[in-house]
Design a protein around this motif. Structure first.
Motif, mmCIF file in Angstrom:
data_model
loop_
_atom_site.group_PDB
_atom_site.id
_atom_site.type_symbol
_atom_site.label_atom_id
_atom_site.label_comp_id
_atom_site.label_asym_id
_atom_site.label_seq_id
_atom_site.Cartn_x
_atom_site.Cartn_y
_atom_site.Cartn_z
ATOM 1 N N ASP A 103 23.117 -6.735 16.720
ATOM 2 C CA ASP A 103 23.084 -5.414 17.320
ATOM 3 C C ASP A 103 24.422 -4.709 17.091
ATOM 4 N N ASP A 138 21.289 2.080 21.550
ATOM 5 C CA ASP A 138 20.632 1.928 22.851
ATOM 6 C C ASP A 138 20.339 0.464 23.162
ATOM 7 N N SER A 139 19.869 -0.293 22.154
ATOM 8 C CA SER A 139 19.532 -1.700 22.400
ATOM 9 C C SER A 139 20.774 -2.484 22.819
ATOM 10 N N HIS A 140 21.919 -2.186 22.238
ATOM 11 C CA HIS A 140 23.167 -2.854 22.604
ATOM 12 C C HIS A 140 23.526 -2.512 24.055
ATOM 13 N N THR A 141 23.341 -1.251 24.415
ATOM 14 C CA THR A 141 23.622 -0.809 25.781
ATOM 15 C C THR A 141 22.726 -1.544 26.776
ATOM 16 N N HIS A 142 21.449 -1.740 26.414
ATOM 17 C CA HIS A 142 20.516 -2.468 27.285
ATOM 18 C C HIS A 142 21.004 -3.904 27.503
ATOM 19 N N ARG A 143 21.422 -4.559 26.434
ATOM 20 C CA ARG A 143 21.909 -5.939 26.531
ATOM 21 C C ARG A 143 23.174 -6.007 27.367
ATOM 22 N N GLN A 144 24.105 -5.115 27.094
ATOM 23 C CA GLN A 144 25.367 -5.107 27.826
ATOM 24 C C GLN A 144 25.137 -4.847 29.310
ATOM 25 N N ALA A 145 24.069 -4.114 29.625
ATOM 26 C CA ALA A 145 23.758 -3.810 31.021
ATOM 27 C C ALA A 145 23.146 -5.013 31.744
ATOM 28 N N ALA A 196 20.175 -6.945 30.413
ATOM 29 C CA ALA A 196 18.792 -7.302 30.088
ATOM 30 C C ALA A 196 18.744 -8.716 29.508
ATOM 31 N N VAL A 242 15.718 -7.878 24.776
ATOM 32 C CA VAL A 242 15.572 -6.505 24.294
ATOM 33 C C VAL A 242 14.760 -6.572 23.014
ATOM 34 N N VAL A 287 13.366 -4.323 19.919
ATOM 35 C CA VAL A 287 13.541 -3.062 19.210
ATOM 36 C C VAL A 287 12.456 -2.997 18.150
#
Length: 166
Positions: free
Chosen positions: A45, A50-57, A59, A62, A64
């Motif tokens: 990633d 956005d996918s990186h942001t989801h993981r960092q948050a 999740a 993820v 994609v």
């Protein structure tokens, strides 16, 4: 589904060999998948996506998807790395799975050896090694193909790949 590993020390040429083997095998009409073990942290990633942001948050997974491909990323977050059998179960059924790495596991393998590396042979300490692809003659009486002869290595792959019970 049949399975064979390519095992050897870093720098032996496993990835280069795989990149040449895959079109050779798919050219014979086989559906081929690969499973690669990384000895280091890796990320498929990119920061800012956005996918990186989801993981960092936080999740756990993820997924994609686009009209060209999809990818599922799972964060272990301190959990142990899944064993080879569990990872293989996540793959779609194909004719052949080529496993790069996982040299300590007991699936059938072809040892990839390059003399210039100065590393020891994995065989005979690893009884799962069925054949050798190398730039020198192996010390043990195993089926052998020259490292640069992709057709001969493909024959070893097809001869020694074993059905995967998963």
């Amino acid at each position: 589904m049949r399975l064979i590993g390519l095992a050897g020390w870093s720098g032996a040429g496993k990835t280069t060999l795989l990149a040449r083997l895959i079109p050779c095998l798919t050219g014979r009409g086989l559906r081929v998948s690969t499973l690669k073990h990384a000895h280091h942290r890796f990320d498929v990633d990119q920061p800012g996506k956005d996918s990186h942001t989801h993981r960092q948050a936080g999740a756990h997974q993820v997924l994609v998807s686009s009209d060209a491909r999809w990818a599922l990323m799972t964060e272990l977050r301190g959990a142990p790395e899944p064993p080879l059998a569990e990872l293989l179960a996540k793959l779609d059924p194909v004719d052949l799975v080529l496993v790069e790495g996982f040299k300590r596991d007991r699936h059938p393998k072809i040892e990839v050896h390059r003399a210039a590396n100065g590393k020891p042979w994995l065989h005979p300490e690893d009884p799962a090694i069925r054949a050798v692809a190398s730039d020198v003659i192996p010390p043990a009486p195993l089926p052998h193909a020259p490292l640069d002869d992709v057709e001969a290595v493909a024959e070893l792959v097809l001869r020694h790949a074993a059905p995967w019970p998963g």
